[in-house]
Structures are given as C-alpha cells and as structure tokens.
Design a protein around this motif. Structure first.
Motif, short mmCIF file in Angstrom:
data_model
loop_
_atom_site.label_atom_id
_atom_site.label_comp_id
_atom_site.label_asym_id
_atom_site.label_seq_id
_atom_site.Cartn_x
_atom_site.Cartn_y
_atom_site.Cartn_z
N ASN A 47 0.75 -1.15 0.15
CA ASN A 47 -0.16 -0.10 0.07
C ASN A 47 0.98 1.28 0.10
N VAL A 48 0.47 2.30 -0.70
CA VAL A 48 0.84 3.66 -0.59
C VAL A 48 -0.11 4.71 -0.07
N ILE A 49 0.60 5.50 0.77
CA ILE A 49 -0.26 6.65 1.44
C ILE A 49 0.67 7.82 1.06
N LEU A 50 0.00 8.85 0.04
CA LEU A 50 0.83 9.99 -0.24
C LEU A 50 0.00 11.29 0.54
N MET A 51 0.65 11.72 1.34
CA MET A 51 -0.10 12.93 2.23
C MET A 51 0.57 14.22 1.71
N ILE A 52 -0.15 15.13 1.35
CA ILE A 52 0.31 16.49 0.57
C ILE A 52 -0.47 17.51 1.38
N GLY A 53 0.32 18.28 2.25
CA GLY A 53 -0.08 19.42 2.82
C GLY A 53 0.10 20.62 1.89
N ASP A 54 -1.17 20.99 1.31
CA ASP A 54 -0.71 22.12 0.15
C ASP A 54 -0.50 23.43 0.57
N GLY A 55 1.06 23.86 0.17
CA GLY A 55 1.61 25.05 0.71
C GLY A 55 2.27 24.54 1.96
N ASP A 382 3.69 -3.15 5.56
CA ASP A 382 3.89 -3.32 4.22
C ASP A 382 3.40 -1.99 3.47
N THR A 383 3.19 -1.02 4.21
CA THR A 383 2.60 0.40 3.72
C THR A 383 3.60 1.47 3.83
N LEU A 384 3.81 1.77 2.85
CA LEU A 384 4.76 3.23 2.53
C LEU A 384 3.96 4.64 2.86
N VAL A 385 4.26 5.22 3.85
CA VAL A 385 3.64 6.70 4.17
C VAL A 385 4.64 7.69 3.62
N ILE A 386 4.27 8.68 2.97
CA ILE A 386 4.97 10.05 2.23
C ILE A 386 4.34 11.02 2.49
N VAL A 387 4.88 11.93 3.49
CA VAL A 387 4.23 13.37 3.78
C VAL A 387 5.27 14.30 3.25
N THR A 388 4.51 15.21 2.55
CA THR A 388 5.31 16.40 2.02
C THR A 388 4.06 17.35 1.61
N ALA A 389 4.95 18.53 0.84
CA ALA A 389 4.03 19.46 0.20
C ALA A 389 4.27 19.78 -1.21
N VAL A 460 10.86 27.76 -2.97
CA VAL A 460 11.54 26.91 -2.12
C VAL A 460 11.52 25.56 -2.36
N GLN A 461 12.53 24.75 -1.99
CA GLN A 461 12.25 23.39 -1.82
C GLN A 461 11.38 23.17 -0.64
N VAL A 462 10.92 21.87 -0.65
CA VAL A 462 9.83 21.66 0.51
C VAL A 462 10.32 20.34 1.31
N PRO A 463 9.83 20.17 2.48
CA PRO A 463 10.30 18.89 3.31
C PRO A 463 9.45 17.70 2.63
N ILE A 464 10.06 16.54 2.90
CA ILE A 464 9.45 15.36 2.81
C ILE A 464 10.05 14.37 3.48
N MET A 465 9.17 13.43 4.02
CA MET A 465 9.09 12.54 5.24
C MET A 465 8.54 11.14 4.85
N ALA A 466 9.04 10.04 5.46
CA ALA A 466 8.62 8.92 4.81
C ALA A 466 8.89 7.90 6.16
N VAL A 467 7.94 6.72 6.11
CA VAL A 467 8.09 5.43 6.65
C VAL A 467 7.31 4.42 6.05
N GLY A 468 8.31 3.14 6.15
CA GLY A 468 7.67 1.89 5.62
C GLY A 468 8.85 1.34 4.59
N PRO A 469 8.11 0.65 3.61
CA PRO A 469 9.18 -0.11 2.51
C PRO A 469 9.50 0.87 1.45
N GLN A 470 10.85 1.04 1.19
CA GLN A 470 11.44 2.00 0.49
C GLN A 470 11.49 3.47 0.65
#
Length: 634
Positions: A47-55, A382-389, A460-470
């Motif tokens: 599974n993949v969960i992509l979480m985007i905080g707009d701005g 087995d779930t990849l979580v990515i948090v970014t903007a 500007v560049q934005v932060p990105i954070m993750a946990v899980g496979p890959q």
C-alpha cells in the motif's frame, strides 16, 4: 542428497532490532543509527499513502509546531526518513529549456503524480509552446491511474473541492486547471470537451475514473454543472446524476452517511460535503482568529487563536476522521493493496489570505491525519507513508522581539519602531499555547498599491518525510518527479553492497546439514539492545539460508542455520514485506550452532517473492540479531 556445509564463519548483517515503524522524534538526542537502520526496508510496498499539505513548507510546519508548544512534537516529526524536494515547473515556452522556480499546485501535482514536469495551470498534461494550447496526454499516466491498472483500490481525500488542482491532478488531464464543469470547459478548454471528442471537463474525468473512494468538499458544484452531450442518455443531467448513473457512485453528502459506510463492495463512494462558494466554508476551519494586518496592528501581541466551536455541529467530518475511515474501507478484505492520497488543502488557502490562525489550525489538523496514517502503518508495515508539500507559501516567522539598536524601542509597541524597522506587508503576532510570542509575516503582494488580499507562492524546496518499505529513497535532495516510481509500486528492491565481514566461531568446527549452497549475508555487525555482563565476551551471531526456495518447499520448512559465539535462546522469523509470516524458537547449544526448519505458506509472484529471515539470539545477558535474504519462487 543434501550438501554437508561447514559453517565456521557467517556474516552478521547491518540490521538493528528496531522495527520499521520506529519513530525518530525531534530533539530527543541520543544515538539514532540503530533506529534508522532498523527502519530500512527495500521491499516493494503493498500500500502507498501520499499525504500532501498544500503550501505546507518548512515555515508552515515550524509555525504549527511552535504554536502547539515545543514540548509537544508533531506526529510528522516522528517519521524516520527525511529529505528535501525540489518543485520547479517548466517555463512558459514549453520547450523544456527554461523553468519556473515557483510552481502552482497544478504543475506540482503533475510532477508527483506522473513523474513528468509541465507548465503552470496544467493538470497531468504535457506542455505546449502556447500556454493556452492543448498539450499531449501521452505518457502522463498518474499514480492513481496506475494503481487501478494494477488492480489496487484507490482513494482521494481532501479538505477542499475535488476539482482543486491536487486531488484533480491524480484523475484528470487538462490544459487549464479551472475547466471544472462541462460549461467551464466549453468556455476555456473547448477542444477537450466530450462534445469535441476530448476527455471532458475535470469533473467528468473524475467521475469517469470510478475511483473507489472520493472524500472532499464543494458539494454544490455537482448541481451547478450539466452534461452537454446531445443525443446521449446523459445529456442535460447534472453532474451528480451523471456520477450515479455513469459510474455507479453512492453519492453521500453528510458526515453520518459517510462514516456509516460499511464496505466498498456495494460500489464506489463519492462523499462530498459543504456548499460551494457560499458564506458556509466548503470545509469548516479548525481555528478562528483575525487575519494579518498592516504592521502597526499586526505587531501587537494580543491575538490568540480560538478553536472553531461550531465545527462539530456541521455535517462535515474532520480530516483525521476521514483518513481513518478511508483506511478502513480501502484495506477491508483487500489482498492487492491500495493507493490513497490525502490532502490538507486549506493550509494553502489560509496562507494566501495571510490568516495565521487558520493556517496553523489547518496544519495541525493535517498532522492529526498524519497520525492516523502512522497508526495504520505501525499495524501494516507493508505500507509506505510519504508526507510532503506541493510548494512553499508566503508566511515567514519573524522575530517578535524589538530590534537590537543602541536605544531599543519598546517591545510590543509598534509606535516606538522606525519605519525602517517595521516588517513589510502584513503581520500577525500570536500568543502560543505555552505563552510564547509567535509573529508571522506575509509580504509577497503589494496590498496597499493593488488592493490585492492574496499572498503568493514562493520558490523554495519543500520538506519530505516517509516511513515503510522503500521510504529511505526520499532521503537527501530529490525532485518531485522522483516520487513517481515509489507511488506506482515500480521501484525494485535494492541490494546491500558486498561488504561481508566474517565472524569466526570459537571452539571446534561444527558441521550442520543445509540443502543447497551456504549463503552469507552481506553487511557489518550492528549491536542490538544489550544487557552487558562484565567480563563476558561479545556475542556474535550469523545466519545462513538458501538463496532461493520453491514456495511448495516452504510448507515443509525453510532450512535455516544459526551460528553464535555462545549458547543461548534464538527466535527465528520469516518476513514478507516487513510482516512476519512464520516464526519459531530454538536453543543454540554450547557449541554455538543450530540447524532448524521454519514452515511458511505464501503465494509468490511470477518473478519471485522476497523474504527476509531474521534471527535474534540472547545469551549471557546480550542480544544480537542477524538476517538473510531468500527468494521464494513458484
């Protein structure tokens, strides 16, 4: 006949005992290498969960953290892997030789969703020399579209309307991001209407996608647009009716209806709340407060953010409740996995309005949704979580203290500041929950000259954070297009470099029987948690297993050979995608070697299934862990 293999030396792997969901919190100090190493998992996620905080740039995250209290880290602070992401879009010519350092949400989501850059205002569509011309949709296959092709369930959760760029970019291909309805498209995207043989307006494409779960705002817009297809059964119908008839959606408009859904087996869900463009916000805001003002007023420290007490009375679920429900529905009776995008869309809206309190409230609400995703990931490794903007925003954190001058002005008194010392644009000074002063400044538009109340994005560049496979692939500095292989389950597992270190077992050589060749696992010794006994020799552990095994033979047992420098208790686990599918316990004798079989059942893919054998030995008050890689084939 099985080969008789002498196991006098085995590699000890560079894997810590910490699990894949280990949190690495902000400001805790201490040695983190083991925790981070233990979170590395190169396998392909289910599974993949992509979480985007707009701005939601670094300033927005920092402001929310500071307001909440520095002794209360955000949930996103606990993700173990972190990096920076560049987000530029293509220049106006479309030639690819120039770029725009300040993207909009449309070009930014296109890069993440398709792995390809485009110009401002385009949704998952290629550029054109004329910014108003229709680009090429070929090759711009989105992550959500790819997940559906793979047979996975798909979900799209947002706090804004579905036709907003970030949720729409996963499902629609359009030259102009505001061609929402058939009527909008007829005006500004005529060549892309269904009447002209194109894919249709943004909303028509969203409906046609038959995404399993849509959760967001802008309820009234589905009754504002009508289908324009003369001679067809849908001509003249509202978009709401089209969603029900053409795609079989269950159209839900209240919180109770949505939270009451038991399963997706009865058809896809289109849950849309609030009213479009009315005094009732499309999605209620978490906080209330005053927007930023000119410097003289904004410098005063008498403003506090208030919780929106009317929120629970409105028929709109909070984003964390929507996230939790979405995860429940997407994962229920689902062996193939899912792709879920979650957007905190109103962070951007309130930063545009220089509304510090509302911006902070929406960031904290999004962080609660991150917490729900992390809770799910801890139970489903087995779930990849990515948090970014998608891009940065205008708000900057300014000093709330008087400038350092020979004769300092009075703190908190804007009248004592010279014009040169007053911040530009609009400001708002807040009292945080712990009583500190927090000042945010917005100065990207000349409000006094133009009358504009809308602040602008920043480059500007934005932060990105993750946990899980890959998850480790997001570390360092990456581009937003680099996310595409991760979001589409396409990145193949990497292998550790061959830095094998041999551990020699003291005492007489011990012979054990293992089918196939002996396998040593590359890596370097990494200590697990220990309770050292003074004067005791360091415990060393190694494990060997066949490189490959047939799935049918796993049922009889995977042969595993364990070697240790001391006798003790051993736990053996067989893991697939970070999940333990078989385990057993044994004792390693005083001679320090043991051969065991661990039975497991699985259905490997045609090209093989990656397994990891994990052995933990405890002896003499010390604990060490070693692993070996095995591929199971049909």
């Amino acid at each position: 006949m099985p080969r008789r293999t002498l196991l006098t030396g085995l590699a000890v792997t560079a894997v810590a005992v910490a699990g894949a969901g280990t949190a690495v919190a902000v400001g805790t100090g201490g040695e983190r290498s083991a925790a981070i190493a233990g979170a590395v998992d190169p396998s392909v996620p289910k599974n993949v969960i992509l979480m985007i905080g707009d701005g939601m740039g670094d300033s927005e995250i920092t402001a929310a953290r500071a307001y909440q209290g520095l002794d209360k880290p955000l949930r996103m602070d606990g993700l173990p892997f972190r990096g920076a992401m560049t987000v530029h879009s293509l220049g106006r010519t479309g030639s690819g030789t120039t770029y725009d350092p300040v993207p909009d949400s449309a070009s930014a989501i296109t890069a993440m969703a398709t792995g390809r850059k485009t110009q401002l205002n385009r949704l998952s569509q290629g550029p054109a020399d004329d910014p108003k011309a229709v680009g090429d949709n070929a090759g711009y296959v989105t992550a959500m579209e790819r997940a559906k092709q793979l047979g996975k369930r798909t979900g799209n959760v947002t706090t804004v309307d579905f036709n907003d760029a970030t949720p729409a970019g996963q499902l629609a291909h359009m030259s102009y991001r505001e061609c929402f309805t058939p009527q909008d498209a007829a005006k500004d995207c005529a060549k892309e209407t269904k009447k002209a043989g194109g894919p249709g307006s943004i909303y028509e494409q969203i409906i046609d996608s038959k995404t399993d779960l849509m959760v967001g705002s802008g309820r009234d817009i589905l009754n504002r647009g009508t289908i324009d297809l003369p001679g067809t059964e849908h001509d003249g119908k509202s978009l709401e009716q089209y969603a029900k008839d053409a795609s079989g959606y269950r159209y839900l408009t209240t919180k109770d209806q949505f939270l009451g859904v038991k399963s997706l087996k009865d058809g896809p869900v289109f849950a849309q709340f609030g009213l479009w463009n009315t005094d009732k916000s499309s999605h209620p805001r978490e906080f209330q407060g005053s927007p930023g003002t000119k410097a003289d007023e904004g410098l005063r420290d008498d403003d506090t953010c208030k919780v929106n007490e009317t929120y629970p009375e409105q028929e709109v679920p909070r984003i964390d409740a929507s996230t939790e429900k979405a995860l429940q529905l997407l994962s229920e009776d689902n062996d193939k996995g899912f792709f879920l995008q979650i957007e905190g869309g109103a962070i951007d809206d309130e930063a545009h309005a220089a509304h510090a309190c509302l911006q902070i409230g929406e960031t904290l609400a999004f962080d609660r949704a991150v917490g729900k995703a992390l809770d799910y990931q801890a139970k489903h490794p087995d779930t990849l979580v990515i948090v970014t903007a998608d891009h940065g925003q205008a708000g900057q954190i300014l000093s709330a203290e008087a400038p350092q001058m020979p004769t300092p002005p009075v703190a908190g008194d804007p009248a004592s500041l010279s014009e040169d010392d007053k911040p530009a644009g609009r400001t708002r000074t807040l009292r945080t929950k712990d009583g500190s002063r927090l000042r945010l400044g917005y100065a990207t538009s000349n409000r006094s000259a133009t009358g504009s109340k809308r602040e602008r994005h920043v480059g500007v560049q934005v932060p990105i954070m993750a946990v899980g496979p890959q998850a480790a692939n997001i570390m360092g500095t990456i581009d937003n297009t680099d996310l595409y292989p991760l979001l589409t389950f396409a990145k193949q597992p990497s292998e550790l470099p061959d830095t094998t270190k041999t551990v020699t077992v003291s005492g007489p050589a011990t012979t054990v029987t293992t089918p196939g060749p002996a396998v040593t696992t590359p890596g370097a010794p990494v200590p697990g948690p220990t309770r050292e006994v003074p004067g005791a020799p360091a415990l060393q552990v190694g494990v060997a297993a066949p490189r490959t095994i047939r799935a049918a033979d796993l049922r009889a047992g995977l042969p595993v050979s364990i070697v240790a420098t001391r006798g003790g208790r051993a736990t053996v686990q067989v893991q697939q995608h970070g999940r333990t599918i078989a385990s057993g316990r044994t004792t390693v004798g005083t001679k320090g070697a043991k051969a065991v079989r661990v039975k497991a059942r699985l259905k490997p893919a045609a090209r093989g299934t990656a397994l990891r054998v994990r052995v933990t030995v405890t002896a003499g008050g010390q604990t060490r862990t070693a692993t070996a890689a095995v591929t199971a084939r049909r």
